[in-house]
Design a protein around this motif. Structure first.
Motif, short mmCIF file in Angstrom:
data_model
loop_
_atom_site.label_atom_id
_atom_site.label_comp_id
_atom_site.label_asym_id
_atom_site.label_seq_id
_atom_site.Cartn_x
_atom_site.Cartn_y
_atom_site.Cartn_z
N LEU A 64 0.87 -1.18 0.00
CA LEU A 64 0.00 0.00 0.00
C LEU A 64 0.90 1.23 0.00
O LEU A 64 1.24 1.77 1.05
N SER A 65 1.28 1.64 -1.21
CA SER A 65 2.22 2.76 -1.31
C SER A 65 1.61 4.04 -0.74
O SER A 65 2.31 4.84 -0.13
N LYS A 66 0.30 4.22 -0.93
CA LYS A 66 -0.39 5.34 -0.29
C LYS A 66 -0.76 4.90 1.14
O LYS A 66 -1.91 4.61 1.47
N GLY A 67 0.27 4.84 1.97
CA GLY A 67 0.15 4.21 3.28
C GLY A 67 -0.83 4.88 4.22
O GLY A 67 -1.29 4.25 5.18
N HIS A 68 -1.16 6.15 3.97
CA HIS A 68 -2.13 6.82 4.85
C HIS A 68 -3.53 6.21 4.72
O HIS A 68 -4.39 6.45 5.57
N ALA A 69 -3.76 5.41 3.68
CA ALA A 69 -5.04 4.71 3.53
C ALA A 69 -5.04 3.39 4.29
O ALA A 69 -5.81 2.48 3.98
N ALA A 70 -4.22 3.31 5.32
CA ALA A 70 -4.13 2.11 6.15
C ALA A 70 -5.47 1.63 6.69
O ALA A 70 -5.68 0.42 6.81
N PRO A 71 -6.42 2.53 7.05
CA PRO A 71 -7.70 2.01 7.54
C PRO A 71 -8.38 1.05 6.57
O PRO A 71 -9.05 0.10 7.01
N ALA A 72 -8.21 1.26 5.28
CA ALA A 72 -8.80 0.35 4.29
C ALA A 72 -8.10 -1.00 4.33
O ALA A 72 -8.75 -2.05 4.32
N LEU A 73 -6.78 -0.99 4.36
CA LEU A 73 -6.03 -2.24 4.40
C LEU A 73 -6.36 -3.02 5.67
O LEU A 73 -6.60 -4.23 5.63
N TYR A 74 -6.36 -2.33 6.81
CA TYR A 74 -6.67 -3.01 8.07
C TYR A 74 -8.06 -3.63 8.05
O TYR A 74 -8.27 -4.75 8.52
N SER A 75 -9.03 -2.89 7.53
CA SER A 75 -10.40 -3.39 7.53
C SER A 75 -10.53 -4.62 6.64
O SER A 75 -11.23 -5.58 6.99
N VAL A 76 -9.86 -4.62 5.49
CA VAL A 76 -9.89 -5.78 4.61
C VAL A 76 -9.19 -6.97 5.27
O VAL A 76 -9.70 -8.10 5.24
N LEU A 77 -8.04 -6.72 5.87
CA LEU A 77 -7.31 -7.81 6.53
C LEU A 77 -8.13 -8.41 7.66
O LEU A 77 -8.17 -9.64 7.85
N ALA A 78 -8.81 -7.56 8.43
CA ALA A 78 -9.65 -8.06 9.52
C ALA A 78 -10.81 -8.88 8.96
O ALA A 78 -11.11 -9.97 9.47
N SER A 79 -11.45 -8.38 7.92
CA SER A 79 -12.56 -9.10 7.31
C SER A 79 -12.11 -10.44 6.73
O SER A 79 -12.88 -11.42 6.72
N ARG A 80 -10.87 -10.49 6.28
CA ARG A 80 -10.32 -11.73 5.68
C ARG A 80 -9.84 -12.71 6.74
O ARG A 80 -9.52 -13.86 6.42
N GLY A 81 -9.75 -12.27 8.00
CA GLY A 81 -9.41 -13.19 9.07
C GLY A 81 -7.99 -13.11 9.60
O GLY A 81 -7.55 -13.99 10.34
N TYR A 82 -7.26 -12.05 9.28
CA TYR A 82 -5.89 -11.91 9.78
C TYR A 82 -5.86 -11.53 11.26
O TYR A 82 -4.92 -11.87 11.97
N PHE A 83 -6.86 -10.81 11.71
CA PHE A 83 -7.00 -10.46 13.12
C PHE A 83 -8.45 -10.07 13.36
O PHE A 83 -9.21 -9.85 12.41
N PRO A 84 -8.89 -9.97 14.61
CA PRO A 84 -10.32 -9.72 14.89
C PRO A 84 -10.79 -8.36 14.39
O PRO A 84 -10.08 -7.36 14.51
N VAL A 85 -11.99 -8.33 13.84
CA VAL A 85 -12.59 -7.09 13.37
C VAL A 85 -12.69 -6.07 14.52
O VAL A 85 -12.53 -4.86 14.31
N GLU A 86 -12.92 -6.56 15.73
CA GLU A 86 -13.06 -5.68 16.89
C GLU A 86 -11.80 -4.85 17.13
O GLU A 86 -11.86 -3.79 17.75
N GLU A 87 -10.67 -5.32 16.63
CA GLU A 87 -9.40 -4.62 16.84
C GLU A 87 -9.33 -3.30 16.05
O GLU A 87 -8.50 -2.44 16.34
#
Length: 276
Positions: A64-87
């Motif tokens: 994610l070269s536009k790293g300030h868009a991290a909330p999108a990456l985190y939300s996708v990773l959580a939805s995919r099961g990398y860590f709990p959505v609650e986090e």
């Protein structure tokens, strides 16, 4: 997954973005919402990944070269099961592994620490080159902002990728036409984006609607099939997509919604989800 199923997932991803930024009272919702669909397609349909083994050697990589868009990456990773959505509600909090920009040392599923604009694509090029050198089959994706490509380092990396014929590299430009201080044209227009990447020996796919899953699917399938050149997908997106008052509004580049705005955003997304 069908396009409709992906759209449902992306709607949940948008909820996660808004929830995280609201909880942090800071962050970048606009450019996170614009890439929610593309990230959803990549992580749920296209990429060879395993949430149970985030570092598996043959996984596809995403920078994610536009790293300030991290909330999108985190939300996708959580939805995919990398860590709990609650986090997601710990975004930017002290001690959280979900900081304002991605950290590959702390966050499962993050392949590169990014945030200094222009540098992520160079890391992605290095990953793609390494795969070619060692005969590995994984693909590398890099997501850039259209404001970010005003950085000169982007074009040094593009020159190298084109000259080395890195057809295992796919660059995505999130062309939402807004950056922190205004429109691209007002700040420092990077146009014509497609012609620039063609000049650097890229196969270019112009994605007319980067928030439409049928078109997203077609673009990434074409990118995967193309051989002999790296691919750049120029994706026309809507900044703030999915939240009415954020859409195409430059003021939502880096601002968190207050409680009332949060409630409105979540109500809109809840209604959108019921329609899918």
């Amino acid at each position: 997954m069908t396009d409709q199923e992906l759209a449902r997932v992306a709607n949940e991803v948008r909820k996660g973005i808004v929830t995280g930024v609201h909880a942090a009272k800071a962050g970048h919702p606009g450019g996170s919402l614009s890439i929610a669909d593309i990230l959803t397609y990549l992580y749920f349909e296209d990429m060879n990944i395993d949430p149970a083994d985030p570092r598996k050697a043959d996984r596809d990589r995403l920078v994610l070269s536009k790293g300030h868009a991290a909330p999108a990456l985190y939300s996708v990773l959580a939805s995919r099961g990398y860590f709990p959505v609650e986090e997601l509600t710990t975004l930017r909090h002290i001690g959280s592994r979900l900081q304002g920009h991605p950290n590959m040392n702390d966050t499962p599923g993050v392949d590169m620490s990014t945030g200094s604009l222009g540098q992520g694509i160079s890391a992605a090029v290095g990953m793609a080159l390494a795969a070619k050198h060692w005969g590995d089959a994984y693909r590398t994706y890099a997501i850039l902002g259209d404001g970010e490509i005003e950085e000169g380092q982007v074009w040094e990396a593009a020159m190298f990728a084109g000259n080395k014929q890195l057809d295992n590299l796919c660059v995505v430009v999130d062309h939402n036409r807004l950056q922190i201080d205004g429109t691209n044209e007002e700040v420092n227009s990077p146009m014509p984006i497609a012609d620039k990447f063609r000049a650097f020996k890229f196969n270019v796919i112009e994605l007319a609607d980067g928030n439409d899953f049928a078109q997203i699917r077609e673009a990434f399938q074409a990118a995967r099939a193309h051989k002999g050149e790296p691919t750049c997908i120029v994706a026309e997106t809507v900044k703030g997509k999915g939240v009415s008052y954020m859409e195409n509004a430059v003021g939502w580049h880096g601002k968190a919604p207050n409680d009332e705005q949060y409630a409105q955003a979540m109500a809109e997304l809840e209604a959108a989800g019921k329609e899918l």
